[in-house]
Design a protein around this motif. Structure first.
Motif, PDB file in Angstrom:
ATOM      1  N   ALA A   1      -1.074  -1.632 -14.863  1.00  0.00           N
ATOM      2  CA  ALA A   1      -0.827  -0.500 -14.807  1.00  0.00           C
ATOM      3  C   ALA A   1       0.494   0.486 -13.711  1.00  0.00           C
ATOM      4  CB  ALA A   1      -1.775   0.730 -14.717  1.00  0.00           C
ATOM      5  N   TYR A   2      -0.477   0.189 -12.632  1.00  0.00           N
ATOM      6  CA  TYR A   2       0.629   1.318 -11.410  1.00  0.00           C
ATOM      7  C   TYR A   2       2.004   0.755 -11.739  1.00  0.00           C
ATOM      8  CZ  TYR A   2      -4.098   2.664  -9.786  1.00  0.00           C
ATOM      9  OH  TYR A   2      -5.191   3.454  -9.595  1.00  0.00           O
TER      10      TYR A   2
ATOM     11  N   LYS B   1      16.310  -0.751  -7.281  1.00  0.00           N
ATOM     12  CA  LYS B   1      16.411  -0.968  -5.835  1.00  0.00           C
ATOM     13  C   LYS B   1      16.148   0.601  -5.675  1.00  0.00           C
ATOM     14  CE  LYS B   1      22.065  -2.219  -5.827  1.00  0.00           C
ATOM     15  NZ  LYS B   1      22.557  -1.624  -5.418  1.00  0.00           N
ATOM     16  N   LYS B   2      15.932   1.325  -6.564  1.00  0.00           N
ATOM     17  CA  LYS B   2      15.103   3.194  -6.036  1.00  0.00           C
ATOM     18  C   LYS B   2      13.584   2.490  -6.311  1.00  0.00           C
ATOM     19  CE  LYS B   2      18.062   5.548  -8.862  1.00  0.00           C
ATOM     20  NZ  LYS B   2      18.854   6.396  -7.419  1.00  0.00           N
ATOM     21  N   ILE B   3      13.146   1.235  -7.063  1.00  0.00           N
ATOM     22  CA  ILE B   3      11.421   0.902  -7.051  1.00  0.00           C
ATOM     23  C   ILE B   3      10.764   0.288  -6.283  1.00  0.00           C
ATOM     24  CG2 ILE B   3      11.708   1.861  -9.406  1.00  0.00           C
ATOM     25  CD1 ILE B   3      11.060  -1.137 -10.017  1.00  0.00           C
ATOM     26  N   LEU B   4      11.741  -0.250  -5.434  1.00  0.00           N
ATOM     27  CA  LEU B   4      11.828  -1.632  -4.265  1.00  0.00           C
ATOM     28  C   LEU B   4      10.387  -1.612  -3.245  1.00  0.00           C
ATOM     29  CD1 LEU B   4      11.839  -4.892  -3.753  1.00  0.00           C
ATOM     30  CD2 LEU B   4      13.773  -3.923  -2.668  1.00  0.00           C
TER      31      LEU B   4
ATOM     32  N   GLN C   1       2.475  -1.827  -3.866  1.00  0.00           N
ATOM     33  CA  GLN C   1       1.539  -2.165  -4.536  1.00  0.00           C
ATOM     34  C   GLN C   1       1.316  -3.439  -4.394  1.00  0.00           C
ATOM     35  OE1 GLN C   1      -0.302  -0.169  -6.843  1.00  0.00           O
ATOM     36  NE2 GLN C   1      -1.206  -1.997  -7.513  1.00  0.00           N
ATOM     37  N   PHE C   2       2.223  -4.384  -4.454  1.00  0.00           N
ATOM     38  CA  PHE C   2       1.868  -5.864  -4.060  1.00  0.00           C
ATOM     39  C   PHE C   2       1.239  -5.972  -2.985  1.00  0.00           C
ATOM     40  CE2 PHE C   2       5.299  -6.485  -6.965  1.00  0.00           C
ATOM     41  CZ  PHE C   2       5.024  -6.016  -8.357  1.00  0.00           C
ATOM     42  N   ILE C   3       0.935  -5.294  -2.176  1.00  0.00           N
ATOM     43  CA  ILE C   3       0.401  -5.452  -0.903  1.00  0.00           C
ATOM     44  C   ILE C   3      -0.735  -4.901  -0.700  1.00  0.00           C
ATOM     45  CG2 ILE C   3       0.411  -4.318   1.973  1.00  0.00           C
ATOM     46  CD1 ILE C   3       3.556  -4.542   1.761  1.00  0.00           C
ATOM     47  N   SER C   4      -1.066  -3.730  -2.229  1.00  0.00           N
ATOM     48  CA  SER C   4      -2.270  -3.365  -2.088  1.00  0.00           C
ATOM     49  C   SER C   4      -3.334  -3.946  -2.556  1.00  0.00           C
ATOM     50  CB  SER C   4      -2.328  -1.993  -2.626  1.00  0.00           C
ATOM     51  OG  SER C   4      -1.250  -0.725  -2.167  1.00  0.00           O
TER      52      SER C   4
ATOM     53  N   THR D   1       0.161  -8.785   4.833  1.00  0.00           N
ATOM     54  CA  THR D   1       1.398  -7.883   4.741  1.00  0.00           C
ATOM     55  C   THR D   1       2.374  -7.735   5.116  1.00  0.00           C
ATOM     56  OG1 THR D   1      -0.756  -6.417   5.547  1.00  0.00           O
ATOM     57  CG2 THR D   1      -0.842  -6.916   3.134  1.00  0.00           C
ATOM     58  N   SER D   2       1.939  -7.991   6.550  1.00  0.00           N
ATOM     59  CA  SER D   2       2.948  -7.677   7.595  1.00  0.00           C
ATOM     60  C   SER D   2       4.264  -8.342   6.945  1.00  0.00           C
ATOM     61  CB  SER D   2       2.738  -7.161   9.447  1.00  0.00           C
ATOM     62  OG  SER D   2       1.471  -6.665   9.503  1.00  0.00           O
ATOM     63  N   VAL D   3       4.201  -9.800   7.252  1.00  0.00           N
ATOM     64  CA  VAL D   3       5.479 -10.600   6.697  1.00  0.00           C
ATOM     65  C   VAL D   3       5.792 -10.524   4.875  1.00  0.00           C
ATOM     66  CG1 VAL D   3       5.569 -13.000   6.200  1.00  0.00           C
ATOM     67  CG2 VAL D   3       4.286 -12.364   7.984  1.00  0.00           C
ATOM     68  N   LEU D   4       4.739  -9.821   4.818  1.00  0.00           N
ATOM     69  CA  LEU D   4       5.304  -9.491   2.801  1.00  0.00           C
ATOM     70  C   LEU D   4       6.327  -7.826   3.666  1.00  0.00           C
ATOM     71  CD1 LEU D   4       5.626  -9.597   0.095  1.00  0.00           C
ATOM     72  CD2 LEU D   4       2.737  -8.462  -0.564  1.00  0.00           C
ATOM     73  N   SER D   5       5.642  -7.422   4.013  1.00  0.00           N
ATOM     74  CA  SER D   5       6.513  -5.923   4.730  1.00  0.00           C
ATOM     75  C   SER D   5       7.983  -5.877   4.445  1.00  0.00           C
ATOM     76  CB  SER D   5       5.409  -5.041   5.449  1.00  0.00           C
ATOM     77  OG  SER D   5       4.348  -5.139   4.354  1.00  0.00           O
TER      78      SER D   5
END
Length: 319
Positions: free
Chosen positions: A202-203, A244-247, A253-256, A301-305
């Motif tokens: 949904a998000y 590119k804009k929504i990345l 959102q995926f980190i959350s 989450t840091s690795v994903l960031s």
């Protein structure tokens, strides 16, 4: 050089603030009447397991070869079948030439196994990965439906988004497990993945909608004037630019979602959070375990960031 001279006071202020936070935390910890047991934590990452070794048939111990730690026991069955079993030398319970029956205990072997924290982390990772994949698909389709000219698709997408975003994830997990899981005989893993995917979808849908609407309408009009269909325009022109804009918000959102996956522990999925709770009940090392669990979430989450930052830099090259 001049630019660096202008920024050094702010760098110094940052160091002072961080040191102040660290000192304050250390002072608060010293005031707590608590006995820290950090030495008990490493065994829950990986431990040396002892596995009993038993003879699989009726036979005889034909030979035993020992070194400092391992004893190699050669077993010969009544029909001349040979099997070599390695056990810890100190645990050896048989002698050479001894006659054994099937299931008799020989000794135990040692091997390293992943502890509850690592197994819980693995569960969290695959649960989040599958949920993220489904959430991306759901969000992409729903986001496109949100900007569709078809009033039915647009209305259904709006109802889905508002219902999911307007209710807590914990309640959705309970509904998925106790209601849908019971009615359709679904496993707790399927219910957990479904609830997380629908919630994040949904998000993601709103992120996709905002990205698509952020592309100038002239892009759509120009592509349609060249004879491209609406589907071709969306897939080849609009979505690549919108991505590119929504990345950044999409990655957020995926980190959350990785952190939100801790809620599936309420339906007995042994993820990282539930593993931490189980360890606490047996060790009473509350602070140590929760600090370690938080650090493991932070590491993931840091690795994903960092991966997202790398993708952003790569995509920025084409701008």
């Amino acid at each position: 050089m001049k630019a660096r001279d202008k920024t050094w006071p702010w760098r110094l202020l940052l160091v002072v603030i961080l040191l102040g936070v660290a000192a304050g935390t250390w002072g608060a910890v010293r005031k707590i009447d608590y006995k820290w047991r950090w030495y008990r934590v490493p065994q829950y990452f990986m431990y040396l397991a002892e596995e009993p070794q038993k003879i699989p048939f009726d036979g005889t111990v034909s030979a035993i070869v020992k070194d400092k730690k391992i004893a190699k026991v050669t077993l010969v069955s009544d029909n001349s079948k040979t099997k070599v079993v390695n056990v810890v030398a100190d645990s050896l319970k048989v002698d050479e030439g001894e006659i054994l029956l099937e299931g008799d205990y020989i000794g135990f072997s040692e091997h390293w196994r992943l502890g509850p924290l690592m197994m819980g982390l693995w569960t969290t990772l695959w649960l989040s990965a599958i949920s993220s994949a489904f959430a991306l698909i759901i969000g992409l389709l729903t986001g496109i439906a949100r900007v569709s000219k078809n009033i039915t698709l647009r209305g259904l997408a709006m109802v889905y988004v508002e219902c999911i975003r307007g209710t807590p994830l914990l309640v959705q997990i309970f509904i998925a497990y106790f209601f849908l899981g019971t009615v359709f005989n679904l496993s707790r893993n399927v219910c957990g993945i479904g609830a997380l995917a629908l919630f994040a979808g949904a998000y993601v849908a709103e992120i996709v909608r905002a990205g698509v609407q952020g592309i100038p309408k002239g892009q759509m009009e120009a592509s349609r004037s060249l004879g491209m269909t609406a589907f071709q325009t969306m897939m080849d022109i609009i979505l690549p630019q919108a991505f590119k804009k929504i990345l950044p918000p999409l990655s957020g959102q995926f980190i959350s979602l990785i952190k939100d996956s801790s809620l599936v522990s309420v339906i007995a999925i042994t993820d990282l959070t539930k593993s931490g709770r189980e360890i606490i009940t047996s060790t009473f090392a509350t602070f140590e375990v929760w600090i370690v669990v938080a650090a493991m979430y932070l590491l993931v989450t840091s690795v994903l960031s960092q991966l997202v930052y790398y993708m952003e830099r790569r995509l920025a090259v084409s701008d």
